[in-house]
Design an enzyme around this catalytic site. Structure first.
Site, mmCIF file in Angstrom:
data_model
loop_
_atom_site.group_PDB
_atom_site.id
_atom_site.type_symbol
_atom_site.label_atom_id
_atom_site.label_comp_id
_atom_site.label_asym_id
_atom_site.label_seq_id
_atom_site.Cartn_x
_atom_site.Cartn_y
_atom_site.Cartn_z
ATOM 1 N N ARG B 108 0.813 -1.230 0.000
ATOM 2 C CA ARG B 108 0.000 0.000 0.000
ATOM 3 C C ARG B 108 0.840 1.271 0.000
ATOM 4 O O ARG B 108 0.405 2.314 0.463
ATOM 5 C CB ARG B 108 -0.983 0.021 1.171
ATOM 6 C CG ARG B 108 -1.979 -1.138 1.141
ATOM 7 C CD ARG B 108 -3.268 -0.786 1.866
ATOM 8 N NE ARG B 108 -4.199 -1.899 1.838
ATOM 9 C CZ ARG B 108 -4.328 -2.801 2.814
ATOM 10 N NH1 ARG B 108 -3.606 -2.688 3.894
ATOM 11 N NH2 ARG B 108 -5.192 -3.777 2.699
ATOM 12 N N LYS B 130 2.434 10.902 -12.141
ATOM 13 C CA LYS B 130 1.620 9.948 -12.899
ATOM 14 C C LYS B 130 2.443 8.696 -13.152
ATOM 15 O O LYS B 130 3.589 8.769 -13.565
ATOM 16 C CB LYS B 130 1.200 10.552 -14.245
ATOM 17 C CG LYS B 130 0.082 11.554 -14.138
ATOM 18 C CD LYS B 130 -0.462 11.876 -15.523
ATOM 19 C CE LYS B 130 -1.531 12.939 -15.473
ATOM 20 N NZ LYS B 130 -2.033 13.276 -16.819
ATOM 21 N N GLU B 172 8.774 16.726 -26.233
ATOM 22 C CA GLU B 172 8.124 17.237 -25.017
ATOM 23 C C GLU B 172 8.614 18.654 -24.688
ATOM 24 O O GLU B 172 7.859 19.482 -24.175
ATOM 25 C CB GLU B 172 8.373 16.306 -23.823
ATOM 26 C CG GLU B 172 7.801 14.898 -23.982
ATOM 27 C CD GLU B 172 6.267 14.812 -23.912
ATOM 28 O OE1 GLU B 172 5.606 15.856 -23.723
ATOM 29 O OE2 GLU B 172 5.736 13.691 -24.062
ATOM 30 N N LYS B 214 7.179 22.034 -15.900
ATOM 31 C CA LYS B 214 6.176 20.986 -15.672
ATOM 32 C C LYS B 214 5.814 20.890 -14.193
ATOM 33 O O LYS B 214 4.638 20.766 -13.840
ATOM 34 C CB LYS B 214 6.665 19.626 -16.186
ATOM 35 C CG LYS B 214 5.682 18.523 -15.808
ATOM 36 C CD LYS B 214 5.758 17.257 -16.609
ATOM 37 C CE LYS B 214 4.643 16.309 -16.137
ATOM 38 N NZ LYS B 214 4.696 14.994 -16.757
ATOM 39 N N GLU B 224 -5.272 17.177 -12.015
ATOM 40 C CA GLU B 224 -5.696 17.449 -13.374
ATOM 41 C C GLU B 224 -7.155 17.872 -13.502
ATOM 42 O O GLU B 224 -7.934 17.256 -14.222
ATOM 43 C CB GLU B 224 -5.412 16.204 -14.245
ATOM 44 C CG GLU B 224 -5.321 16.571 -15.704
ATOM 45 C CD GLU B 224 -4.587 15.515 -16.545
ATOM 46 O OE1 GLU B 224 -3.569 14.967 -16.081
ATOM 47 O OE2 GLU B 224 -5.032 15.261 -17.647
ATOM 48 N N ARG B 228 -3.200 21.414 -15.526
ATOM 49 C CA ARG B 228 -2.360 20.243 -15.827
ATOM 50 C C ARG B 228 -2.740 19.616 -17.169
ATOM 51 O O ARG B 228 -1.901 19.007 -17.840
ATOM 52 C CB ARG B 228 -2.456 19.195 -14.710
ATOM 53 C CG ARG B 228 -1.551 17.999 -14.970
ATOM 54 C CD ARG B 228 -1.360 17.057 -13.801
ATOM 55 N NE ARG B 228 -0.299 16.098 -14.146
ATOM 56 C CZ ARG B 228 0.294 15.285 -13.304
ATOM 57 N NH1 ARG B 228 -0.042 15.319 -12.029
ATOM 58 N NH2 ARG B 228 1.243 14.457 -13.695
ATOM 59 N N ASN B 232 -1.224 17.767 -21.896
ATOM 60 C CA ASN B 232 -1.660 16.743 -22.846
ATOM 61 C C ASN B 232 -1.653 17.246 -24.290
ATOM 62 O O ASN B 232 -2.123 16.541 -25.184
ATOM 63 C CB ASN B 232 -3.069 16.260 -22.478
ATOM 64 C CG ASN B 232 -3.085 15.512 -21.161
ATOM 65 O OD1 ASN B 232 -2.182 14.738 -20.871
ATOM 66 N ND2 ASN B 232 -4.087 15.770 -20.345
ATOM 67 N N HIS B 235 -1.165 14.939 -27.152
ATOM 68 C CA HIS B 235 -1.164 13.580 -26.616
ATOM 69 C C HIS B 235 -2.449 12.803 -26.897
ATOM 70 O O HIS B 235 -2.447 11.582 -26.815
ATOM 71 C CB HIS B 235 -0.908 13.613 -25.108
ATOM 72 C CG HIS B 235 0.547 13.791 -24.763
ATOM 73 N ND1 HIS B 235 1.273 14.878 -25.181
ATOM 74 C CD2 HIS B 235 1.416 12.997 -24.072
ATOM 75 C CE1 HIS B 235 2.524 14.767 -24.739
ATOM 76 N NE2 HIS B 235 2.637 13.633 -24.064
ATOM 77 N N HIS B 239 -1.395 9.589 -28.422
ATOM 78 C CA HIS B 239 -1.522 8.294 -27.756
ATOM 79 C C HIS B 239 -2.286 7.294 -28.626
ATOM 80 O O HIS B 239 -1.975 6.108 -28.657
ATOM 81 C CB HIS B 239 -2.237 8.451 -26.414
ATOM 82 C CG HIS B 239 -1.307 8.827 -25.310
ATOM 83 N ND1 HIS B 239 -1.744 9.305 -24.096
ATOM 84 C CD2 HIS B 239 0.041 8.800 -25.219
ATOM 85 C CE1 HIS B 239 -0.710 9.563 -23.321
ATOM 86 N NE2 HIS B 239 0.392 9.261 -23.974
ATOM 87 N N HIS B 249 7.184 7.719 -28.745
ATOM 88 C CA HIS B 249 6.273 8.673 -28.112
ATOM 89 C C HIS B 249 6.452 10.067 -28.725
ATOM 90 O O HIS B 249 5.470 10.764 -29.012
ATOM 91 C CB HIS B 249 6.534 8.708 -26.604
ATOM 92 C CG HIS B 249 5.595 9.602 -25.856
ATOM 93 N ND1 HIS B 249 4.245 9.338 -25.743
ATOM 94 C CD2 HIS B 249 5.808 10.774 -25.198
ATOM 95 C CE1 HIS B 249 3.664 10.304 -25.040
ATOM 96 N NE2 HIS B 249 4.581 11.187 -24.691
#
Lengths: 341, 341
Positions: B108, B130, B172, B214, B224, B228, B232, B235, B239, B249
């Site tokens: 956990r 993330k 990026e 960032k 987000e 934030r 994307n 993306h 993606h 990527h």
């Protein structure tokens, strides 16, 4: 219906006690909700699930594993579940543990609620945000701590609950009384299981009292740095022997609590082991049992509560007052080897 | 060495820029740390790993899946990793995504740090918490948002970085400049990749600038709900086509950014598509490409950013100013079908 709320670190959780299942529609619309339940509950409560989008799991702890999580995720993708979907776990601890875990990781976290269907889930498993799955013989080795958004208590779900499951739940109720609530311990001493089965009002009060007792402990120590550890009373040895011998959770922690009482006598001057043992027996729980003490210690060494050379062990100073004590592993090994069978 | 810190919702993250790998020992003792890396890095940087307990993954996005997570967890159990263990991911985005995810769910949640080894990981992937794995063609469908405890930047790791990976990372960097930093965009316009490869000081400044850009965006909107989402940019479509065509990527989001520029022209009056396309090309990135627009849209419909009947799409008002706009799915479908190839 009685509404209560608790404020956890990142979320307020709403509790709806003595509510009706149909209220779920107000908390999570049918269109954007996926219910996770198991075959037993799905069959026993077929009417309740009409019109709901359901994922039905095979019942039992044996399925509280990653393969089940993988399968649930596949089904969520197929059903088009998105970030606005609410997951609702309707069931016992296995169902709510899996539901909470999937909700924590699917798309990095979606909304989730629980409708606990067993005493154990109502007073313990569905509360506090711990979720996850077992890995081999290690219980809850993988998971997160993440609160659900709501809990809905519909006591009519208990109508079909087998006797063994009632007993299972009372193990956690007795645990709560031992670590925090002498008055409740005394009430339990003066009653029997059948009393609570028949007296709905007394049962409702007992469930609410236990749900709130646990919630208050967790509210103050969500990430288990202090008092939350008290809730592990009986669970260290209990978890070790639970999977080894295919005991129910209640049976395992009852044996674990009995052992912890003996450790408490040796290390914390606890003098009421017999009284605890008597209440456990009164509610149909095993206390002393033959098991391989060395093998149990080997499993226990992998417990999450272990800290290198010692283990945080929950002991009782007296009934109603649990304490956490660091026990060196070698001393713990000796103490466990010498436990009475 | 230059130390910076950012305060996220539940954790302070320390950044050690221009540091040496050996500093890791101060941040995480060898005895209670498990390093996760991949075969390429492990071989290229063998000396660095001497004396460290390592789990070595097969390299590549194809292994960013649950089966790898399962295997890492088995190895952690075998190595006796406990709640006090620190996991350190040394590698690119795949390694840090898996490491962060395992650290979030093992027992956990245990302590974790990253040593990013690629430009992409240094300026983007290892920052912001993330983590997760892909499920089938859906990227990062499963994961959590959980910050690491520290990031250590050792630029000597870039010595063995292949050209394609440099280009990947600059995609990026260009993205950051487009959504937030016109001055950086202008700097990028005036330079070429070889300049940064040769001028360590300029590269160090660029990496720090991007890492902090960032981090600041994430600091203000960790989960987000707002800004934030700007990260994307490129993306959503990126993606969708990344796994369909086995693009890197950087290549995928470069094509995605080009597409987003066209959508921005149609919906937000953006007039500088050519300028963005020119910079992308200048750094070796593809901009227009033939792909199955309908198939891409089908995958895109499963994107986490979709909200029932619309999609939150990142557009540019001008260079240096990204915005988020809700586009109805049927309108988006038409726009994507009509994109220039």
């Amino acid at each position: 219906m009685q509404k209560k709320s608790c404020q956890f670190s990142s979320k307020k959780v709403d509790y709806y006690f003595d509510a009706d299942f149909t209220m779920l529609e107000k908390l999570a619309g049918k269109e954007h909700t996926v219910i996770i339940t198991d075959e037993n509950i799905f069959q026993a409560q077929a009417k309740k699930f009409k019109g709901w989008n359901c994922i039905v799991l095979k019942p039992g702890e044996a399925f509280k594993v990653q393969a089940t999580v993988d399968s649930v995720i596949e089904q969520l993708i197929e059903s088009g579940a998105d970030r606005k979907t609410t997951l609702v776990g309707v069931g016992g601890g296995v169902v709510t543990d899996i539901t909470g875990y999937v909700a924590a990781i699917y798309m990095r976290g979606i909304r989730c609620g629980f409708v606990p269907s067993t005493i154990l889930a109502m007073v313990d498993a569905s509360i506090g945000g711990k979720n996850g799955v077992d890995v081999g013989i290690y219980k809850n080795l993988v998971g997160t701590i993440r609160q659900p958004d709501f809990l809905l208590y519909d006591y009519s779900l208990l109508k079909t609950l087998p006797d063994a499951e009632w007993i299972n739940g009372f193990a956690e109720i007795i645990k709560h009384s031992c670590i925090r609530d002498l008055a409740m311990f005394k009430e339990l001493e003066s009653k029997k299981l059948n009393f609570y089965k028949k007296d709905k009002s007394a049962l409702g009060k007992l469930i609410l009292r236990n749900a709130m007792l646990k919630s208050k402990v967790v509210e103050k120590d969500e990430f288990e740095q202090g008092d939350r550890r008290l809730l592990n009373f009986g669970h260290t040895l209990g978890h070790a022997i639970e999977n080894m011998y295919e005991l129910s959770h209640g049976q395992a922690i009852s044996i674990g609590m009995t052992a912890a009482c003996h450790l408490s006598a040796a290390l914390a001057g606890f003098k009421e082991t017999e009284r605890v043992v008597k209440v456990l027996s009164q509610y149909g729980l095993p206390t002393y049992a033959e098991y391989d003490h060395n093998a149990a210690f080997e499993v226990l060494k992998k417990d999450k509560k272990k800290e290198r050379t010692s283990m945080n062990y929950v002991l009782l100073e007296k009934i109603g007052k649990g304490i956490v004590q660091q026990i060196p592993m070698n001393q713990l090994q000796t103490l466990i080897q010498e436990l009475p069978a």
